[in-house]
Design an enzyme around this catalytic site. Structure first.
Site, PDB file in Angstrom:
ATOM      1  N   ASP A  39     -45.776  89.263  72.030  1.00 28.31           N
ATOM      2  CA  ASP A  39     -47.177  89.705  71.948  1.00 28.31           C
ATOM      3  C   ASP A  39     -48.116  88.557  71.567  1.00 28.31           C
ATOM      4  O   ASP A  39     -49.304  88.769  71.337  1.00 28.31           O
ATOM      5  CB  ASP A  39     -47.333  90.889  70.968  1.00 28.31           C
ATOM      6  CG  ASP A  39     -47.015  90.501  69.536  1.00 28.31           C
ATOM      7  OD1 ASP A  39     -46.615  89.336  69.289  1.00 28.31           O
ATOM      8  OD2 ASP A  39     -47.159  91.360  68.650  1.00 28.31           O
ATOM      9  N   GLU A  60     -52.579  79.301  42.901  1.00 31.91           N
ATOM     10  CA  GLU A  60     -53.557  78.498  43.639  1.00 31.91           C
ATOM     11  C   GLU A  60     -54.837  78.444  42.809  1.00 31.91           C
ATOM     12  O   GLU A  60     -55.399  79.489  42.470  1.00 31.91           O
ATOM     13  CB  GLU A  60     -53.853  79.139  45.006  1.00 31.91           C
ATOM     14  CG  GLU A  60     -54.721  78.237  45.864  1.00 31.91           C
ATOM     15  CD  GLU A  60     -55.526  78.962  46.928  1.00 31.91           C
ATOM     16  OE1 GLU A  60     -55.932  78.323  47.903  1.00 31.91           O
ATOM     17  OE2 GLU A  60     -55.773  80.176  46.786  1.00 31.91           O
ATOM     18  N   ASP A  87     -52.713  83.721  45.169  1.00 32.58           N
ATOM     19  CA  ASP A  87     -53.951  83.320  45.847  1.00 32.58           C
ATOM     20  C   ASP A  87     -55.127  83.262  44.863  1.00 32.58           C
ATOM     21  O   ASP A  87     -55.359  84.232  44.125  1.00 32.58           O
ATOM     22  CB  ASP A  87     -54.234  84.371  46.934  1.00 32.58           C
ATOM     23  CG  ASP A  87     -55.293  83.943  47.922  1.00 32.58           C
ATOM     24  OD1 ASP A  87     -55.006  83.045  48.724  1.00 32.58           O
ATOM     25  OD2 ASP A  87     -56.396  84.520  47.898  1.00 32.58           O
ATOM     26  N   ASP A  91     -42.780  83.902  67.520  1.00 33.26           N
ATOM     27  CA  ASP A  91     -42.997  85.253  68.044  1.00 33.26           C
ATOM     28  C   ASP A  91     -41.712  85.746  68.700  1.00 33.26           C
ATOM     29  O   ASP A  91     -41.198  85.102  69.613  1.00 33.26           O
ATOM     30  CB  ASP A  91     -44.146  85.190  69.072  1.00 33.26           C
ATOM     31  CG  ASP A  91     -44.359  86.519  69.777  1.00 33.26           C
ATOM     32  OD1 ASP A  91     -43.934  87.550  69.227  1.00 33.26           O
ATOM     33  OD2 ASP A  91     -44.955  86.505  70.879  1.00 33.26           O
ATOM     34  N   ASP A 111     -46.570  85.881  48.952  1.00 32.03           N
ATOM     35  CA  ASP A 111     -47.946  85.580  48.604  1.00 32.03           C
ATOM     36  C   ASP A 111     -48.519  86.787  47.872  1.00 32.03           C
ATOM     37  O   ASP A 111     -48.345  87.921  48.311  1.00 32.03           O
ATOM     38  CB  ASP A 111     -48.746  85.311  49.898  1.00 32.03           C
ATOM     39  CG  ASP A 111     -49.783  84.226  49.723  1.00 32.03           C
ATOM     40  OD1 ASP A 111     -50.564  84.335  48.757  1.00 32.03           O
ATOM     41  OD2 ASP A 111     -49.820  83.281  50.538  1.00 32.03           O
ATOM     42  N   ASN A 158     -41.382  89.011  70.053  1.00 28.32           N
ATOM     43  CA  ASN A 158     -41.523  90.119  71.005  1.00 28.32           C
ATOM     44  C   ASN A 158     -42.580  89.895  72.085  1.00 28.32           C
ATOM     45  O   ASN A 158     -42.981  90.834  72.772  1.00 28.32           O
ATOM     46  CB  ASN A 158     -41.819  91.427  70.259  1.00 28.32           C
ATOM     47  CG  ASN A 158     -43.134  91.358  69.497  1.00 28.32           C
ATOM     48  OD1 ASN A 158     -43.786  90.311  69.466  1.00 28.32           O
ATOM     49  ND2 ASN A 158     -43.530  92.457  68.893  1.00 28.32           N
ATOM     50  N   ASP A 200     -43.916  86.681  64.088  1.00 35.36           N
ATOM     51  CA  ASP A 200     -43.503  87.900  63.385  1.00 35.36           C
ATOM     52  C   ASP A 200     -42.249  87.660  62.541  1.00 35.36           C
ATOM     53  O   ASP A 200     -41.693  86.559  62.539  1.00 35.36           O
ATOM     54  CB  ASP A 200     -43.301  89.051  64.393  1.00 35.36           C
ATOM     55  CG  ASP A 200     -42.417  88.624  65.556  1.00 35.36           C
ATOM     56  OD1 ASP A 200     -41.461  87.866  65.329  1.00 35.36           O
ATOM     57  OD2 ASP A 200     -42.710  89.033  66.705  1.00 35.36           O
ATOM     58  N   HIS A 260     -51.882  76.079  54.974  1.00 37.20           N
ATOM     59  CA  HIS A 260     -52.579  76.728  56.086  1.00 37.20           C
ATOM     60  C   HIS A 260     -54.099  76.581  56.013  1.00 37.20           C
ATOM     61  O   HIS A 260     -54.803  77.043  56.911  1.00 37.20           O
ATOM     62  CB  HIS A 260     -52.193  78.205  56.117  1.00 37.20           C
ATOM     63  CG  HIS A 260     -52.634  78.919  54.863  1.00 37.20           C
ATOM     64  ND1 HIS A 260     -52.068  78.677  53.637  1.00 37.20           N
ATOM     65  CD2 HIS A 260     -53.602  79.835  54.650  1.00 37.20           C
ATOM     66  CE1 HIS A 260     -52.664  79.412  52.719  1.00 37.20           C
ATOM     67  NE2 HIS A 260     -53.601  80.133  53.311  1.00 37.20           N
ATOM     68  N   ASP A 261     -54.617  75.995  54.926  1.00 36.40           N
ATOM     69  CA  ASP A 261     -56.059  75.810  54.784  1.00 36.40           C
ATOM     70  C   ASP A 261     -56.480  74.359  54.984  1.00 36.40           C
ATOM     71  O   ASP A 261     -57.671  74.057  54.925  1.00 36.40           O
ATOM     72  CB  ASP A 261     -56.510  76.217  53.368  1.00 36.40           C
ATOM     73  CG  ASP A 261     -56.289  77.691  53.081  1.00 36.40           C
ATOM     74  OD1 ASP A 261     -56.356  78.507  54.024  1.00 36.40           O
ATOM     75  OD2 ASP A 261     -56.034  78.028  51.905  1.00 36.40           O
TER      76      ASP A 261
HETATM   77  C1  NOJ Z   1     -56.918  81.011  49.674  1.00 33.84           C
HETATM   78  C2  NOJ Z   1     -56.078  81.164  50.892  1.00 33.84           C
HETATM   79  O1  NOJ Z   1     -55.147  80.130  50.939  1.00 33.84           O
HETATM   80  C3  NOJ Z   1     -57.014  81.198  52.072  1.00 33.84           C
HETATM   81  O2  NOJ Z   1     -56.335  81.120  53.292  1.00 33.84           O
HETATM   82  C4  NOJ Z   1     -57.834  82.452  51.984  1.00 33.84           C
HETATM   83  O3  NOJ Z   1     -58.807  82.450  52.990  1.00 33.84           O
HETATM   84  C5  NOJ Z   1     -58.532  82.573  50.619  1.00 33.84           C
HETATM   85  N1  NOJ Z   1     -57.703  82.196  49.522  1.00 33.84           N
HETATM   86  C6  NOJ Z   1     -58.955  83.989  50.395  1.00 33.84           C
HETATM   87  O4  NOJ Z   1     -57.831  84.804  50.215  1.00 33.84           O
END
Ligand code: NOJ
Length: 561
Positions: free
Chosen positions: A25, A256, A199, A21, A98, A23, A29, A330-331
């Site tokens: 908040d 993906e 995605d 970050d 992405d 700034n 960013d 991130h998932d």
């Molecule tokens: C896969 C993404 O990696 C995930 O973070 C997202 O929630 C779903 N697709 C829907 O876009």
């Protein structure tokens, strides 16, 4: 095999909300990213995959896009983005954006129009159906709990959303939508972007008629994935996208693709099929869930399952397609907490896991924080969690189905996506140096011990180990192009494999346990020279490596010629 720059690359994923970050908040960013590019340069990666930075109401942290051609206000401006791209390129780092085009946000102008009336010109940009016997058009369950269909009073119809109800699925059958998407992709490519991570791209073609999925247990909703994963027109759509857009640029692409098999992986990535370059498959990420159930039904990993699965992909795509290699994104929960040991063997096991993955064939992806061995997090209460998937699941299981909160929290601790989304731990100052404000999600309390500053300063850190692995890939063609062969298939403790290119062989040995199993090579191959390429412990070079005791989570790579 044809040489390609994207086969020789190492990609680093940034989840912007949690990266840095600038700034105060509390939200990461774009200027924050730019300020950390020297760190990435030092690590040695040459491509960044940037999770979505487009305009979004953030129902799913940017994976619900309301304007594809503008930057999210919380992240900065288009000028900030242009500056970031220029600074990346100056450092020899390429940028992969992405691309989220299975769905948009319900706040996207197309959907706002589409909702208005059945004869609106945008109606057919989405998937609208009348109800069936006073209920949803089909019994499919959304990835984020509940039905995949949402009723809309204005026109007395339902729209399809595989993810949240704020993420309506786009109708790819409509050629006008496809044209708009291709134009948007060109907009970014003409700005200098070097590729796309796509995605859930294998969800874009749905089976017409939206049939009910089989439901022997009589559940309210069930997975309808057979009707939208790898659907009937998927190859036609990707082929068209390739012809119209991708083929015109020298870029990197990765799709993906949940539920994809190696045979399908070849169809998507074979060079003569003109679709994508590689896919993210999920088989190895499902091995610690009960078969046939969803990710929250926990099961310990069995090493032989992991070996079988990764080997199937290594051998399956060999010479025919191209693999991506990943432990984290991130998932997914943090790999050191998942397949390693995030307590007494955190550093050693993180290095072992990195060795095991980075010595395979394919393009490796490192997720932010993995390079410093960041761990899963345990927040005390559900209120501290932010992820829509986790919150919806908790609500359904605890409040609607009456399941025990402790049991549900245990699966969140193990599998929840917020494990990967706590802010990057830059140093041991307040909020781990991520922000001067209040972070949007709490920092993992272990930041005083685990942070990038200490990792960069310590030559023995996980960071420097990743750096070495990246350098090795640059130096040795065998790591990129060598063929893979598994040894000791049935061993439950040791993962060992070779890579072969011409007269050269790499031998990779990884102990996945805290025990000290005996490694037996049994004079399997002939060689005159052996060289230790890397290891996560000090190794006595005179030691006979045909038979030796591995230390807890030990990893070694030898080059045999
Ligand atoms: C896969 C993404 O990696 C995930 O973070 C997202 O929630 C779903 N697709 C829907 O876009």
């Amino acid at each position: 095999m044809e040489r390609k720059w994207w086969k020789e690359s190492v990609v680093y994923q940034i989840y912007p909300r949690s990266f840095m970050d600038s700034n105060g908040d509390g939200i990461g960013d774009i200027k924050g990213i730019t300020s950390k590019l020297d760190y990435l340069k030092e690590l040695g990666i040459n491509v960044v995959w940037l999770s979505p930075v487009y305009q979004s109401p953030n129902d799913d942290n940017g994976y619900d896009i309301s304007d594809y051609q503008n930057i999210m206000d919380e992240f900065g401006t288009m000028e900030d983005w242009e500056e970031m791209l220029a600074e990346m390129h100056k450092r020899g780092i390429k940028l992969m954006m992405d691309l989220v085009v299975n769905h948009t946000s319900d706040e996207h102008a197309w959907f706002v129009e589409s909702k208005k009336s059945k004869d609106n010109p945008y109606r057919d940009y989405y998937i609208w159906r009348p109800g069936k016997n006073g209920k949803e058009p089909s019994n499919w369950e959304s990835a984020f709990s509940g039905s995949t269909w949402e009723y809309d009073e204005t026109t007395d119809e339902y729209f399809l959303h595989i993810f949240s109800k704020k993420q309506p699925d786009v109708n790819w059958e409509n050629p006008t939508v496809r044209r708009e998407i291709y134009d948007m992709m060109k907009f970014w490519l003409d700005k200098g972007v070097d590729g796309f991570r796509m995605d859930v791209i294998n969800f874009i073609s749905k089976v017409e008629g939206y049939p009910d999925a089989s439901n022997p247990e009589g559940k309210k909703y069930v997975s309808g994935h057979e009707y939208f994963m790898n659907g009937p027109r998927i190859h036609e759509f990707l082929n068209e996208m390739n012809q119209e857009v991708l083929s015109k640029y020298d870029i990197i692409t990765v799709g993906e693709m949940p539920g994809v098999t190696p045979e399908q992986g070849i169809e998507y990535t074979a060079e003569d099929r003109n679709e994508l370059q590689m896919v993210f498959q999920f088989e190895h990420m499902d091995l610690d869930s009960q078969p046939g159930q969803n990710k929250w039904a926990l099961k310990p990993l069995q090493l032989t399952d992991l070996k079988k699965s990764l080997t199937k992909w290594q051998k399956g795509l060999e010479g025919k397609g191209w693999n991506s290699l990943y432990w984290n994104n991130h998932d997914q929960p943090r790999i050191v907490s998942r397949f390693g040991n995030d307590r007494e063997y955190r550093e050693i096991s993180a290095k072992m896991l990195a060795t095991c993955l980075h010595m395979m064939q394919g393009t490796p992806y490192i997720y932010q924080g993995e390079e410093i061995g960041m761990t899963n997090v345990k927040f005390d209460t559900i209120d501290e969690y932010k992820d829509i998937e986790t919150l919806n699941m908790y609500k359904e299981k605890v409040h609607e189905n009456g399941e025990a909160p402790e049991k549900v929290m245990a699966s969140i601790y193990t599998k929840g996506r917020d494990n990967a989304r706590t802010p990057i731990q830059w140093d041991d100052s307040e909020n781990a140096g991520f922000t001067t404000g209040t972070p949007w999600i709490k920092v993992n309390p272990n930041y005083k011990q685990i942070n990038a500053k200490q990792a960069v300063e310590d030559p023995n850190s996980i960071f420097h180990y990743y750096k070495t692995l990246i350098e090795l890939r640059r130096k040795h063609d065998i790591i990129v192009y060598g063929t893979y062969d598994l040894l000791l298939d049935n061993d439950e403790q040791i993962y060992t494999y070779t890579r072969t290119l011409g007269d050269e062989k790499l031998l990779v040995i990884c102990n996945f346990t805290e025990e000290t199993p005996q490694f037996e090579l049994k004079n399997r191959f002939e060689f005159t020279n052996k060289e230790l390429v890397t290891s996560n412990y000090n190794v006595n070079l005179d030691e006979d490596f045909h038979s030796f005791k591995l230390r807890p989570y030990e990893a070694r790579v030898y080059k045999l010629t």
